[in-house]
Motif scaffolding. Structure first.
Motif, PDB file in Angstrom:
ATOM      1  N   PHE A 137       8.514  -2.485   3.546  1.00  0.00           N
ATOM      2  CA  PHE A 137       8.214  -3.672   4.365  1.00  0.00           C
ATOM      3  C   PHE A 137       9.376  -4.077   5.276  1.00  0.00           C
ATOM      4  O   PHE A 137       9.912  -5.177   5.172  1.00  0.00           O
ATOM      5  CB  PHE A 137       7.786  -4.846   3.461  1.00  0.00           C
ATOM      6  N   ASN A 180       5.506  -0.358  -3.296  1.00  0.00           N
ATOM      7  CA  ASN A 180       4.180   0.053  -2.840  1.00  0.00           C
ATOM      8  C   ASN A 180       3.481   0.867  -3.914  1.00  0.00           C
ATOM      9  O   ASN A 180       4.132   1.444  -4.791  1.00  0.00           O
ATOM     10  CB  ASN A 180       4.307   0.907  -1.575  1.00  0.00           C
ATOM     11  N   HIS A 192      -3.215  -8.183   2.632  1.00  0.00           N
ATOM     12  CA  HIS A 192      -2.017  -7.497   3.105  1.00  0.00           C
ATOM     13  C   HIS A 192      -1.458  -8.268   4.308  1.00  0.00           C
ATOM     14  O   HIS A 192      -2.230  -8.684   5.177  1.00  0.00           O
ATOM     15  CB  HIS A 192      -2.391  -6.072   3.514  1.00  0.00           C
ATOM     16  N   GLU A 247       9.315   2.133   7.482  1.00  0.00           N
ATOM     17  CA  GLU A 247       9.772   2.263   6.093  1.00  0.00           C
ATOM     18  C   GLU A 247      10.213   3.701   5.810  1.00  0.00           C
ATOM     19  O   GLU A 247      11.224   3.946   5.141  1.00  0.00           O
ATOM     20  CB  GLU A 247       8.643   1.857   5.126  1.00  0.00           C
ATOM     21  N   GLU A 266       0.831  -1.204   0.000  1.00  0.00           N
ATOM     22  CA  GLU A 266       0.000   0.000   0.000  1.00  0.00           C
ATOM     23  C   GLU A 266       0.872   1.264   0.000  1.00  0.00           C
ATOM     24  O   GLU A 266       0.978   1.959  -1.004  1.00  0.00           O
ATOM     25  CB  GLU A 266      -0.898  -0.078   1.228  1.00  0.00           C
ATOM     26  N   ALA A 267       1.491   1.532   1.130  1.00  0.00           N
ATOM     27  CA  ALA A 267       2.311   2.736   1.279  1.00  0.00           C
ATOM     28  C   ALA A 267       3.268   2.485   2.430  1.00  0.00           C
ATOM     29  O   ALA A 267       2.980   1.659   3.303  1.00  0.00           O
ATOM     30  CB  ALA A 267       1.424   3.942   1.586  1.00  0.00           C
TER      31      ALA A 267
HETATM   32  N1  URA Z   1       2.722  -1.689   4.582  1.00  0.00           N
HETATM   33  C1  URA Z   1       2.781  -1.462   3.264  1.00  0.00           C
HETATM   34  O1  URA Z   1       1.786  -1.505   2.560  1.00  0.00           O
HETATM   35  N2  URA Z   1       3.967  -1.183   2.738  1.00  0.00           N
HETATM   36  C2  URA Z   1       5.085  -1.141   3.441  1.00  0.00           C
HETATM   37  O2  URA Z   1       6.131  -0.900   2.866  1.00  0.00           O
HETATM   38  C3  URA Z   1       4.988  -1.395   4.823  1.00  0.00           C
HETATM   39  C4  URA Z   1       3.804  -1.667   5.369  1.00  0.00           C
END
Ligand code: URA
Length: 205
Positions: free
Chosen positions: A56, A82, A155, A49, A43-44
């Motif tokens: 991640f 992401n 996720h 991060e 996602e982000a």
């Molecule tokens: N969740 C995500 O979607 N991306 C990451 O990089 C870390 C946690």
């Protein structure tokens, strides 16, 4: 410098989303093999991060590492990125306009890496490649288009919040090697696109 490294430099300097650019510690372009067969798209970035500039690397990342080892791969052998490359303030959901603006970077990463399989992690990346679908219905299913397999998963963070999902996520992950292998077999034997066994009943429309 490789084209992918140059792209990462551009992403690090990106200021297209003012709020994200002002609030981030650093952008998080992605990490992994430039010729990876499998690309995981989350996602982000979250807090960890954003601090480290790597995707991640927090608790969800630890579980993703476990999932990747479960299919006999090292994290360095895949590519991880992401949908949105900057951490949204307070980890809020990315806005549609941020997703739209950042899409350009993801498209270029896909063009350069040319993965054989794109694994969507969670709803936001699923929405890009499986529009209109619901994750509870399509997780663990795949379709193939232009020789790329698209595979949807929950996720990894969802499994941390809801323990019962852990086994579901692991079971979905374990389908990846045979999906890749099956595509190879069909590709070798069958010049025409063909419905693959594991893809049956999972039409993408
Ligand atoms: N969740 C995500 O979607 N991306 C990451 O990089 C870390 C946690």
């Amino acid at each position: 410098m490789s084209a992918l490294s140059e792209l990462c430099q551009e992403i690090l300097a990106c200021r297209r989303c003012q709020v994200l650019a002002e609030n981030r510690t650093r952008a998080v372009p992605g990490q992994g093999a430039e010729d990876a067969d499998i690309m995981f798209i989350g996602e982000a970035p979250g807090w960890h991060e954003d601090q480290q500039g790597l995707p991640f690397v927090g608790p969800a990342g630890m579980f993703l590492n476990e999932l990747i080892s479960a299919i006999g791969l090292k994290r360095e052998a895949v590519y991880i990125t992401n949908v949105v490359k900057c951490r949204p303030p307070q980890n809020r959901d990315p806005l549609p306009t941020e997703i739209h603006t950042c899409r350009h970077w993801l498209d270029r990463q896909i063009e350069l890496i040319k993965p054989r399989m794109i694994v969507t992690l969670g709803r936001y990346s699923m929405a890009m490649f499986f529009p209109g679908k619901s994750i509870s219905k399509i997780h663990g299913t795949a379709y193939k288009q232009d020789n790329v397999i698209y595979f949807a998963m929950y996720h990894p963070a969802a499994a941390l919040h809801q323990q019962s999902l852990r086994q579901v996520v692991m079971a979905d992950m374990l389908k990846i090697p045979s999906l890749l292998a099956e595509v190879d077999t069909v590709g070798d034997l069958e010049p025409e696109p063909k419905q693959l066994k594991m893809f049956e009943g999972q039409s993408h429309d």
